[in-house]
Enzyme design. Structure first.
Site, PDB file in Angstrom:
ATOM      1  N   SER A  15      39.184  34.771  14.441  1.00  5.97           N
ATOM      2  CA  SER A  15      39.985  34.477  15.625  1.00  5.97           C
ATOM      3  C   SER A  15      41.339  35.176  15.515  1.00  5.97           C
ATOM      4  O   SER A  15      41.395  36.383  15.307  1.00  5.97           O
ATOM      5  CB  SER A  15      40.123  32.959  15.802  1.00  5.97           C
ATOM      6  N   ASP A  47      30.333  34.813  21.805  1.00  3.25           N
ATOM      7  CA  ASP A  47      31.737  34.394  21.767  1.00  3.25           C
ATOM      8  C   ASP A  47      32.280  34.325  23.190  1.00  3.25           C
ATOM      9  O   ASP A  47      32.228  35.303  23.929  1.00  3.25           O
ATOM     10  CB  ASP A  47      32.557  35.393  20.947  1.00  3.25           C
ATOM     11  N   HIS A  85      32.340  31.178  19.155  1.00  2.00           N
ATOM     12  CA  HIS A  85      33.566  31.643  18.511  1.00  2.00           C
ATOM     13  C   HIS A  85      33.673  31.158  17.062  1.00  2.00           C
ATOM     14  O   HIS A  85      33.781  29.961  16.805  1.00  2.00           O
ATOM     15  CB  HIS A  85      34.776  31.180  19.318  1.00  2.00           C
TER      16      HIS A  85
END
Length: 568
Positions: free
Chosen positions: A226, A460, A501
């Site tokens: 991230s 994602d 994610h």
């Protein structure tokens, strides 16, 4: 004749022992002085224990660095990582070696907004140090110091964390406290979060490691998912001589443009959301779970077998050309289908943010089975049925960062429902220039022997798979001269079908990029694949293949065994 005897402590490796004090005693012997002979008695030197070495760090002087706490931690199980949702690091407990934990702050100051700032960090120095250093990336807007244990930053990972393997590990807060964008009202805090904290913490951590172990670092790594993935990319792009290997997971490397994508998605989905009694749209109800599952099943029906096997994983994602119109209600239908308005909304989201002339403001997205996963809903829709309190992360995190950080100057009262995709993108350009990890000319990093390994969830919902693929291909052109073979000598990309994610989704999200990177850097074994498994498919293993290869079923063999698949 002169000689010195030093006694080391068996509890601490010899290369870690130091002499705290040495006393030389010289005696002159009558009749020998005139001959120039000098006798020196042997002296015994005391070697510090690990606990004493740890406490000695409180006396270490580094410019601009304040050591606030030093503690010797006995071997035991790691505590749960409270920040795992943001960093991607697994929250499962792991047995850690005895180690020295150091907490400190760099460049403590009062900002232009009259608030206190500092770059806070945690450094852990294990008793079983193997000579390597790992910088552990953060997540979200940072603002917290995560446990510096070096967990693999993907939710399903079960591989041992770096500290357990003998790495010295550092983590940091990005230069501010609080997981919101209020820091953005101070110029230096913006710079620290954007990239400068990486360099400052790297310099500090390396100096402390050398001081503690009295030995040079063998290899330096950076690993994060991230925002931590963005930081890992910046480590290679802006500090190209500091790291031997960087591991990049689902990176928010174009955070500023992804923020535009979040606004685009929210507007498109809000437009088809049902309204409450006061006429306010309920974003979470724009698509029900059943409707998203309908779309997911249709994508699987269209694309699952393109890798030679129907098993719920779309390995051959490049060959998936799904069109949501196939689930649109035909005349007279109302069940198990979507209205034209909802199909159009999906198409608008997946085609990516654009201005009125059709120019891309953020990347498109591939259709994948993970659209029905909780992780996809959490970002795009949320689950709040209160129209006044939408909890989609695109809003909860996205709005705060957009109006306070990405926009220059900050515009806290800006109404994102009125965001003009022709005029307002210009407001993010200043922040994008310092924040986004978009450099594609990395020849110093490459010539220095640096390696970069990227993994990306195809499902994602916040940072597009198409975006990182485009960046990788541009690096191939600008750094590797368009040579795919040369590119894979130092940079490799792995796509993870179904993964949302930093893990989860209908995916095999348990794999070990740290071992793959170590083997690449230290043994010159470039990873052609990473073997993956996951809770979503119990008992199943498959390879994650180096881009642009994908995993194909060989046509025979156990469909749950990785050996039954090949990368091609």
């Amino acid at each position: 004749m002169r000689f010195l005897i030093s006694l080391s402590n068996d509890k601490f490796p010899a290369h870690n022992s130091i002499t705290l004090g040495q006393m030389k005693m010289e005696l002159s012997a009558k009749g020998l002085v005139g001959l120039g002979a000098l006798l020196i008695f042997p002296c015994l030197s005391y070697a510090a224990t690990p606990e004493e070495e740890c406490q000695s760090l409180t006396k270490m002087t580094l410019t601009g660095v304040n050591i606030s706490q030093v503690e010797w931690v006995k071997a035991g199980n790691a505590s749960k990582d409270k920040m795992a949702a943001l960093t991607g690091a697994s929250a499962s407990g792991n047995k850690l070696p005895a180690h020295c934990r150091v907490n400190g702050a760099i460049n403590e100051r009062i900002g232009a907004d009259e608030k206190p700032y500092a770059i806070k960090f945690e450094l852990r120095l294990p008793s079983n140090w193997q000579g390597d250093f790992l910088f552990q990336g953060g997540g979200g807007l940072d603002g917290f110091v995560a446990n510096a244990v070096g967990s693999i930053p993907v939710h399903g990972a079960t591989a041992a964390p770096a500290l357990q393997r003998g790495f010295a590990v550092v983590s940091m807060d990005g230069g501010h406290e609080g997981r919101n964008a209020q820091f953005a009202y101070d110029q230096q805090a913006r710079l620290d979060y954007a990239y400068q904290a990486i360099g400052k913490v790297t310099t500090t951590a390396k100096a402390m490691i050398r001081h503690y172990y009295h030995q040079q670092i063998s290899q330096s790594y950076f690993m994060g998912c991230s925002n931590g993935g963005r930081e890992a990319m910046l480590a290679a792009e802006r500090y190209p001589t500091e790291f031997n290997g960087v591991i990049v997971g689902d990176p928010g490397f174009r955070l500023s443009h992804a923020a535009i994508g979040e606004v685009w998605d929210t507007q498109a989905l809000t437009a088809v959301a049902p309204k409450d009694k006061q006429g306010r749209p309920i974003l979470a109800q724009a698509f029900s779970d059943a409707e998203l599952k309908l779309v997911s099943n249709a994508i699987l029906a269209e694309c699952d077998d393109k890798d030679g096997l129907k098993d719920g994983l779309i390995n051959n994602y490049p060959a998936c050309h799904f069109n949501p119109v196939v689930v649109q209600c035909k005349q007279g239908e109302s069940a198990n289908c979507l209205s034209k308005a909802k199909v159009d909304a999906l198409a608008k989201v997946f085609s990516g943010a654009k201005d009125s002339h059709g120019n891309a403001l953020y990347a498109s997205w591939p259709y994948d089975a993970g659209i029905s996963a909780k992780g996809w809903r959490n970002w795009k829709l949320g689950d709040s049925n209160d129209a006044t309190k939408p909890n989609a992360l695109n809003i909860v995190l996205g709005r705060d960062s957009m109006v306070n950080y990405y926009m220059t100057p900050p515009m806290p009262d800006f109404d994102l429902a009125k965001f003009d995709f022709d005029k307002d993108p210009a407001r993010i350009q200043e922040t994008a220039a310092i924040n986004d990890a978009t450099s594609t000319y990395l020849n110093t990093f490459e010539k220095n022997g640096g390696k970069i390994l990227i993994y990306q969830g195809v499902s994602d919902p916040v940072f597009s798979t198409d975006d990182i693929k485009d960046w990788y291909n541009q690096v191939e052109q600008n750094t590797s001269g368009g040579d795919k073979v040369a590119q894979r000598e130092w940079a490799r990309l792995f796509m993870v079908p179904g993964m949302t994610h930093c893990g989860d989704g209908p995916a095999l999200d348990d794999f070990d990029p740290l071992t793959a990177m170590q083997n690449w850097v230290e043994k010159h074994q470039a990873p052609e694949q990473m073997i993956a498994q996951g809770k979503a498919f119990p008992g199943k293993q498959q390879p994650l293949c180096v881009y642009p290869k994908v995993a194909y079923y060989k046509g025979k063999g156990d469909i749950n065994q990785a050996a039954s698949f090949e990368c091609r």
